[in-house]
Write an enzyme that holds these catalytic residues in place. Sequence first.
Site, PDB file in Angstrom:
ATOM      1  N   HIS A 191     -11.192  12.922  -3.390  1.00 24.55           N
ATOM      2  CA  HIS A 191     -12.435  13.612  -3.023  1.00 24.55           C
ATOM      3  C   HIS A 191     -12.439  14.975  -3.705  1.00 24.55           C
ATOM      4  O   HIS A 191     -11.750  15.885  -3.274  1.00 24.55           O
ATOM      5  CB  HIS A 191     -12.506  13.776  -1.492  1.00 24.55           C
ATOM      6  CG  HIS A 191     -13.807  14.331  -0.998  1.00 24.55           C
ATOM      7  ND1 HIS A 191     -14.030  14.624   0.324  1.00 24.55           N
ATOM      8  CD2 HIS A 191     -14.949  14.638  -1.646  1.00 24.55           C
ATOM      9  CE1 HIS A 191     -15.260  15.087   0.473  1.00 24.55           C
ATOM     10  NE2 HIS A 191     -15.837  15.117  -0.722  1.00 24.55           N
ATOM     11  N   ASP A 192     -13.206  15.099  -4.805  1.00 27.81           N
ATOM     12  CA  ASP A 192     -13.265  16.368  -5.542  1.00 27.81           C
ATOM     13  C   ASP A 192     -14.527  16.321  -6.399  1.00 27.81           C
ATOM     14  O   ASP A 192     -15.327  15.385  -6.275  1.00 27.81           O
ATOM     15  CB  ASP A 192     -11.984  16.515  -6.397  1.00 27.81           C
ATOM     16  CG  ASP A 192     -11.650  17.977  -6.704  1.00 27.81           C
ATOM     17  OD1 ASP A 192     -12.586  18.780  -6.867  1.00 27.81           O
ATOM     18  OD2 ASP A 192     -10.452  18.299  -6.806  1.00 27.81           O
TER      19      ASP A 192
ATOM     20  N   GLN B  11      -2.585   2.947  17.018  1.00 29.35           N
ATOM     21  CA  GLN B  11      -3.852   2.256  16.771  1.00 29.35           C
ATOM     22  C   GLN B  11      -4.486   1.918  18.117  1.00 29.35           C
ATOM     23  O   GLN B  11      -3.804   1.496  19.041  1.00 29.35           O
ATOM     24  CB  GLN B  11      -3.627   0.956  15.975  1.00 29.35           C
ATOM     25  CG  GLN B  11      -2.993   1.142  14.615  1.00 29.35           C
ATOM     26  CD  GLN B  11      -3.975   1.634  13.561  1.00 29.35           C
ATOM     27  OE1 GLN B  11      -5.097   2.023  13.874  1.00 29.35           O
ATOM     28  NE2 GLN B  11      -3.553   1.633  12.310  1.00 29.35           N
TER      29      GLN B  11
ATOM     30  N   ARG C  63       3.452  -1.140  10.451  1.00 31.84           N
ATOM     31  CA  ARG C  63       4.613  -1.177  11.347  1.00 31.84           C
ATOM     32  C   ARG C  63       4.972  -2.538  11.939  1.00 31.84           C
ATOM     33  O   ARG C  63       6.170  -2.819  12.098  1.00 31.84           O
ATOM     34  CB  ARG C  63       4.431  -0.110  12.442  1.00 31.84           C
ATOM     35  CG  ARG C  63       4.584   1.292  11.878  1.00 31.84           C
ATOM     36  CD  ARG C  63       3.988   2.339  12.771  1.00 31.84           C
ATOM     37  NE  ARG C  63       2.515   2.235  12.787  1.00 31.84           N
ATOM     38  CZ  ARG C  63       1.731   3.038  13.485  1.00 31.84           C
ATOM     39  NH1 ARG C  63       2.246   3.993  14.230  1.00 31.84           N
ATOM     40  NH2 ARG C  63       0.419   2.890  13.429  1.00 31.84           N
TER      41      ARG C  63
ATOM     42  N   PRO D  94     -16.842  15.495  -9.592  1.00 35.55           N
ATOM     43  CA  PRO D  94     -16.769  14.273 -10.401  1.00 35.55           C
ATOM     44  C   PRO D  94     -15.783  14.365 -11.564  1.00 35.55           C
ATOM     45  O   PRO D  94     -15.052  13.404 -11.843  1.00 35.55           O
ATOM     46  CB  PRO D  94     -18.211  14.100 -10.898  1.00 35.55           C
ATOM     47  CG  PRO D  94     -19.038  14.705  -9.805  1.00 35.55           C
ATOM     48  CD  PRO D  94     -18.247  15.894  -9.324  1.00 35.55           C
TER      49      PRO D  94
ATOM     50  N   LYS E 244       0.856  -1.200   0.000  1.00 34.07           N
ATOM     51  CA  LYS E 244       0.000   0.000   0.000  1.00 34.07           C
ATOM     52  C   LYS E 244       0.880   1.234   0.000  1.00 34.07           C
ATOM     53  O   LYS E 244       1.768   1.373   0.831  1.00 34.07           O
ATOM     54  CB  LYS E 244      -0.910   0.015   1.235  1.00 34.07           C
ATOM     55  CG  LYS E 244      -1.800   1.262   1.306  1.00 34.07           C
ATOM     56  CD  LYS E 244      -2.835   1.150   2.407  1.00 34.07           C
ATOM     57  CE  LYS E 244      -2.408   1.789   3.703  1.00 34.07           C
ATOM     58  NZ  LYS E 244      -2.514   3.251   3.733  1.00 34.07           N
TER      59      LYS E 244
ATOM     60  N   THR F  11     -11.237   6.931  10.824  1.00 34.78           N
ATOM     61  CA  THR F  11     -11.269   6.552  12.244  1.00 34.78           C
ATOM     62  C   THR F  11     -10.818   7.694  13.141  1.00 34.78           C
ATOM     63  O   THR F  11     -11.007   7.642  14.350  1.00 34.78           O
ATOM     64  CB  THR F  11     -10.415   5.293  12.510  1.00 34.78           C
ATOM     65  OG1 THR F  11      -9.190   5.432  11.798  1.00 34.78           O
ATOM     66  CG2 THR F  11     -11.118   4.038  12.060  1.00 34.78           C
TER      67      THR F  11
ATOM     68  N   LYS G 126      -7.203   8.355  -1.477  1.00 39.96           N
ATOM     69  CA  LYS G 126      -8.441   8.905  -0.894  1.00 39.96           C
ATOM     70  C   LYS G 126      -8.957  10.117  -1.678  1.00 39.96           C
ATOM     71  O   LYS G 126      -9.066  11.225  -1.147  1.00 39.96           O
ATOM     72  CB  LYS G 126      -8.202   9.278   0.574  1.00 39.96           C
ATOM     73  CG  LYS G 126      -7.782   8.102   1.454  1.00 39.96           C
ATOM     74  CD  LYS G 126      -7.703   8.496   2.917  1.00 39.96           C
ATOM     75  CE  LYS G 126      -7.518   7.346   3.864  1.00 39.96           C
ATOM     76  NZ  LYS G 126      -6.226   6.661   3.795  1.00 39.96           N
TER      77      LYS G 126
ATOM     78  N   ASP H  44      -3.415   4.356  -1.941  1.00 37.84           N
ATOM     79  CA  ASP H  44      -4.389   4.865  -0.956  1.00 37.84           C
ATOM     80  C   ASP H  44      -4.389   6.394  -1.004  1.00 37.84           C
ATOM     81  O   ASP H  44      -3.900   7.052  -0.093  1.00 37.84           O
ATOM     82  CB  ASP H  44      -4.001   4.349   0.437  1.00 37.84           C
ATOM     83  CG  ASP H  44      -5.091   4.602   1.461  1.00 37.84           C
ATOM     84  OD1 ASP H  44      -6.226   4.908   1.063  1.00 37.84           O
ATOM     85  OD2 ASP H  44      -4.793   4.496   2.666  1.00 37.84           O
TER      86      ASP H  44
HETATM   87  O1  C5P Z   1       1.453   0.693  10.777  1.00 42.65           O
HETATM   88  P1  C5P Z   1       0.005   0.309  10.780  1.00 42.65           P
HETATM   89  O2  C5P Z   1      -0.237  -1.185  10.714  1.00 42.65           O
HETATM   90  O3  C5P Z   1      -0.773   0.991  11.872  1.00 42.65           O
HETATM   91  O4  C5P Z   1      -0.529   0.888   9.382  1.00 42.65           O
HETATM   92  C1  C5P Z   1      -1.875   0.894   9.050  1.00 42.65           C
HETATM   93  C2  C5P Z   1      -2.099   1.579   7.751  1.00 42.65           C
HETATM   94  O5  C5P Z   1      -3.497   1.673   7.524  1.00 42.65           O
HETATM   95  C3  C5P Z   1      -1.561   3.004   7.660  1.00 42.65           C
HETATM   96  O6  C5P Z   1      -1.135   3.211   6.306  1.00 42.65           O
HETATM   97  C4  C5P Z   1      -2.768   3.860   7.987  1.00 42.65           C
HETATM   98  O7  C5P Z   1      -2.730   5.108   7.368  1.00 42.65           O
HETATM   99  C5  C5P Z   1      -3.897   3.022   7.394  1.00 42.65           C
HETATM  100  N1  C5P Z   1      -5.220   3.265   7.969  1.00 42.65           N
HETATM  101  C6  C5P Z   1      -5.501   3.119   9.325  1.00 42.65           C
HETATM  102  N2  C5P Z   1      -6.762   3.347   9.791  1.00 42.65           N
HETATM  103  C7  C5P Z   1      -7.725   3.691   8.944  1.00 42.65           C
HETATM  104  C8  C5P Z   1      -7.457   3.833   7.582  1.00 42.65           C
HETATM  105  C9  C5P Z   1      -6.170   3.596   7.117  1.00 42.65           C
HETATM  106  O8  C5P Z   1      -4.628   2.779  10.108  1.00 42.65           O
HETATM  107  N3  C5P Z   1      -8.946   3.867   9.399  1.00 42.65           N
END
Ligand code: C5P
Length: 242
Positions: free
Chosen positions: A69-70, A201, A222, A72, A38, A131, A67, A65
């Site tokens: 948003h603008d 997280q 990570r 159409p 990704k 999130t 994302k 990734d």
């Molecule tokens: O390092 P880690 O496992 O936390 O990476 C998670 C990936 O998922 C990161 O690229 C983060 O930006 C993405 N992500 C997230 N939560 C979301 C959407 C995307 O952690 N709701």
Amino acid sequence: MDWKNESAADRIIVALDCSPDEAIVLGEKLAGHARWVKIGMTLYYAVGPSIVNTMHKLGFKVFLDLKLHDIPHQVYGAANSIAKAGADLFTVHACGGKLMLESAERGAHKGAAEAPEELEPPAVCAITVLTSMDADQLASVGIEVSPAEQVERLASLAHEAGLDGIVCSPMEAAQMRELLGPDAIIITPGVRPKGAALGDQSRVATPAEAFEAGASHLVIGRPITRAADPVAAFDEIAAELD
Ligand code: C5P
């Protein structure tokens, strides 16, 4: 995208949230083990679309990734360019509305058809509610329903617009699988093997829990990229799932 017959290893997406140089080193190490990487905005804006080809040459499928948003028209153009660059999957914000989502789909198909070496159109997945947004944050931008209700509304909109799937937390995966049906792509970040550092997280699930809840793909960053041995960390997660 026919993901159901793929191995667990092929359904893990490694998030390369690092510098371009580090991304290439990690890519070279993980080549032949992981199937997906990704690329987020930080890396993409540093190096541009050439990163897609760099990762393809190493044998990876590429999830951009970005994302989108603008309006159409802009999203159509961006999706067209992303498809021509050869990405295999990319994201758009569902809150851009149905017309914008349909434009992303159309742009992706047209871009793939226009590419010099006939390409498969990339899968298009919707971001529902970030999130980082809680109920108070949503209310501050005029959305008075709960985050869960908003996720459901936006996932339904993405489905109606013909998108291939969504990105959501493992906590929402079971509900989203029920809503979107057996074929939808449901990508869940926030995945941590037992005992791994949480980092920033908070609502996490183990890889097995996320698959059991109905995720088609897991995004893991990570715990793999910052491990002393990223290949061993990846292989261990994949072996546990198989
Ligand atoms: O390092 P880690 O496992 O936390 O990476 C998670 C990936 O998922 C990161 O690229 C983060 O930006 C993405 N992500 C997230 N939560 C979301 C959407 C995307 O952690 N709701």
